[in-house]
Design an enzyme around this catalytic site. Sequence first.
Site, PDB file in Angstrom:
ATOM      1  CE  LYS A 170      44.468  36.510  47.953  1.00 50.55           C
ATOM      2  NZ  LYS A 170      43.382  36.951  47.164  1.00 50.55           N
ATOM      3  NE  ARG A 195      44.617  31.213  43.873  1.00 48.41           N
ATOM      4  CZ  ARG A 195      45.241  32.476  44.037  1.00 48.41           C
ATOM      5  NH1 ARG A 195      46.368  32.581  44.328  1.00 48.41           N
ATOM      6  NH2 ARG A 195      44.730  33.370  43.492  1.00 48.41           N
ATOM      7  NE  ARG A 232      43.472  43.344  40.269  1.00 50.05           N
ATOM      8  CZ  ARG A 232      43.220  42.338  40.980  1.00 50.05           C
ATOM      9  NH1 ARG A 232      44.210  42.280  42.185  1.00 50.05           N
ATOM     10  NH2 ARG A 232      42.906  41.131  40.486  1.00 50.05           N
ATOM     11  NE  ARG A 242      45.623  40.505  38.203  1.00 58.21           N
ATOM     12  CZ  ARG A 242      45.526  39.720  39.319  1.00 58.21           C
ATOM     13  NH1 ARG A 242      46.384  40.323  40.556  1.00 58.21           N
ATOM     14  NH2 ARG A 242      44.918  38.670  39.702  1.00 58.21           N
ATOM     15  NE  ARG A 253      41.117  36.196  39.519  1.00 57.41           N
ATOM     16  CZ  ARG A 253      41.171  37.429  39.638  1.00 57.41           C
ATOM     17  NH1 ARG A 253      40.593  38.169  38.540  1.00 57.41           N
ATOM     18  NH2 ARG A 253      41.798  37.878  40.612  1.00 57.41           N
TER      19      ARG A 253
HETATM   20  P1  AP5 Z   1      44.210  43.303  45.622  1.00 59.69           P
HETATM   21  O1  AP5 Z   1      45.278  43.784  46.770  1.00 59.69           O
HETATM   22  O2  AP5 Z   1      44.951  43.291  44.435  1.00 59.69           O
HETATM   23  O3  AP5 Z   1      43.499  42.067  45.711  1.00 59.69           O
HETATM   24  P2  AP5 Z   1      43.902  40.608  45.951  1.00 59.69           P
HETATM   25  O4  AP5 Z   1      43.164  39.894  47.067  1.00 59.69           O
HETATM   26  O5  AP5 Z   1      45.452  40.469  46.140  1.00 59.69           O
HETATM   27  O6  AP5 Z   1      43.466  39.937  44.764  1.00 59.69           O
HETATM   28  P3  AP5 Z   1      43.926  39.292  43.613  1.00 59.69           P
HETATM   29  O7  AP5 Z   1      42.927  39.260  42.483  1.00 59.69           O
HETATM   30  O8  AP5 Z   1      45.320  39.563  43.179  1.00 59.69           O
HETATM   31  O9  AP5 Z   1      43.728  37.694  44.233  1.00 59.69           O
HETATM   32  P4  AP5 Z   1      43.975  36.492  43.254  1.00 59.69           P
HETATM   33  O10 AP5 Z   1      44.078  35.524  44.357  1.00 59.69           O
HETATM   34  O11 AP5 Z   1      42.813  36.341  42.371  1.00 59.69           O
HETATM   35  O12 AP5 Z   1      45.265  36.671  42.246  1.00 59.69           O
HETATM   36  P5  AP5 Z   1      46.670  36.226  42.313  1.00 59.69           P
HETATM   37  O13 AP5 Z   1      47.455  37.353  41.545  1.00 59.69           O
HETATM   38  O14 AP5 Z   1      46.999  35.864  43.662  1.00 59.69           O
HETATM   39  O15 AP5 Z   1      43.110  44.446  45.575  1.00 59.69           O
HETATM   40  C1  AP5 Z   1      42.266  44.444  44.583  1.00 59.69           C
HETATM   41  C2  AP5 Z   1      41.823  45.803  44.035  1.00 59.69           C
HETATM   42  O16 AP5 Z   1      40.986  46.295  45.051  1.00 59.69           O
HETATM   43  C3  AP5 Z   1      43.081  46.722  43.685  1.00 59.69           C
HETATM   44  O17 AP5 Z   1      42.472  47.631  42.619  1.00 59.69           O
HETATM   45  C4  AP5 Z   1      43.201  47.423  45.106  1.00 59.69           C
HETATM   46  O18 AP5 Z   1      43.578  48.978  44.793  1.00 59.69           O
HETATM   47  C5  AP5 Z   1      41.574  47.649  45.869  1.00 59.69           C
HETATM   48  N1  AP5 Z   1      41.729  47.674  47.240  1.00 59.69           N
HETATM   49  C6  AP5 Z   1      42.570  46.752  47.922  1.00 59.69           C
HETATM   50  N2  AP5 Z   1      42.230  47.055  49.207  1.00 59.69           N
HETATM   51  C7  AP5 Z   1      41.113  47.925  49.313  1.00 59.69           C
HETATM   52  C8  AP5 Z   1      40.342  48.319  50.347  1.00 59.69           C
HETATM   53  N3  AP5 Z   1      40.482  48.131  51.607  1.00 59.69           N
HETATM   54  N4  AP5 Z   1      39.303  49.131  49.913  1.00 59.69           N
HETATM   55  C9  AP5 Z   1      39.275  49.512  48.739  1.00 59.69           C
HETATM   56  N5  AP5 Z   1      39.807  49.097  47.675  1.00 59.69           N
HETATM   57  C10 AP5 Z   1      40.897  48.434  47.757  1.00 59.69           C
HETATM   58  O19 AP5 Z   1      46.585  35.131  41.103  1.00 59.69           O
HETATM   59  C11 AP5 Z   1      46.190  35.113  39.779  1.00 59.69           C
HETATM   60  C12 AP5 Z   1      46.219  33.826  39.243  1.00 59.69           C
HETATM   61  O20 AP5 Z   1      47.497  33.227  39.269  1.00 59.69           O
HETATM   62  C13 AP5 Z   1      45.145  32.784  39.769  1.00 59.69           C
HETATM   63  O21 AP5 Z   1      43.872  32.879  39.073  1.00 59.69           O
HETATM   64  C14 AP5 Z   1      45.891  31.659  39.371  1.00 59.69           C
HETATM   65  O22 AP5 Z   1      45.681  31.134  38.116  1.00 59.69           O
HETATM   66  C15 AP5 Z   1      47.433  31.501  39.556  1.00 59.69           C
HETATM   67  N6  AP5 Z   1      47.873  31.210  40.918  1.00 59.69           N
HETATM   68  C16 AP5 Z   1      48.462  32.069  41.913  1.00 59.69           C
HETATM   69  N7  AP5 Z   1      48.799  31.273  42.746  1.00 59.69           N
HETATM   70  C17 AP5 Z   1      48.261  30.095  42.824  1.00 59.69           C
HETATM   71  C18 AP5 Z   1      48.524  28.757  43.487  1.00 59.69           C
HETATM   72  N8  AP5 Z   1      49.084  28.969  44.672  1.00 59.69           N
HETATM   73  N9  AP5 Z   1      47.943  27.767  42.842  1.00 59.69           N
HETATM   74  C19 AP5 Z   1      47.422  27.708  41.592  1.00 59.69           C
HETATM   75  N10 AP5 Z   1      47.390  28.921  40.879  1.00 59.69           N
HETATM   76  C20 AP5 Z   1      47.874  30.130  41.535  1.00 59.69           C
END
Ligand code: AP5
Length: 215
Positions: free
Chosen positions: A15, A90, A129, A162, A173
Amino acid sequence: MKNIVVFLGAPGAGKGTAAAAVAARTGARHVSTGAMLRDAVARGTPAGLEAKSYMEAGGLVPDEVLYRMIAELLAATPDPATLFFDGFPRNEAQAAKLDELAAASGATVSSALLLDVSREALLERLGGRRVCPKCGAGYHVKALPPKVEGVCDACGAALVTRVDDQPATIARRLEVYESATAPVIGFYEKAGKLRRVDASGTAEEVAALVEKAVS
Ligand code: AP5
């Protein structure tokens, strides 16, 4: 008018990578609640202090913390704007609240893109990552390596893993995604706003599909 596009998908679906790439090409603004929370934790703000333990355990931060952040962000965003919401909503309560907050600030949620990818690929992506702690740029050791190993292309800082990318936290997660976040897909499907994007290709291929879906 403010137009919100929601990016849905499991942790590691890509994402953040796709939203950042397409935002850079189209002039949209990439809003990552995960990045906002990590910044709040790093700065030790009241929201960060409240969020830290939930994030480190791989759970969801309390809804009220997110509602304050999103309300402030929408109020501070001048019209016109397209916002890519990565990580919010979420759960179903957050999805309903987003409609309310959007209406109060003259914004509309136009569509929700679901980035679809296999569990095997999620684990491979999360396991490799690396992120820049200074500017937030994201990399992957194999799929998107930096030009110099361990060094951010954009700002030269040393890349880190991370804290929530440890295997046990990744498993938690993914469980939280299945129980709390997957129902949000149905919320947008019922509203006729859901678009599925095959996110199994390269980062460039996925960005092209996303750009087509939002244009
Ligand atoms: P990346 O683009 O980083 O993936 P992502 O889908 O953004 O994954 P996240 O782990 O960041 O999502 P998340 O929802 O768990 O975490 P968030 O930060 O939102 O890609 C991942 C890897 O793959 C990278 O190395 C990239 O280079 C690689 N890649 C990407 N595309 C690729 C492709 N096509 N092919 C190959 N490789 C590829 O949230 C973190 C924490 O914050 C949560 O756990 C929670 O505690 C809190 N939080 C955030 N938002 C909320 C909310 N709304 N409510 C409550 N808690 C929240």
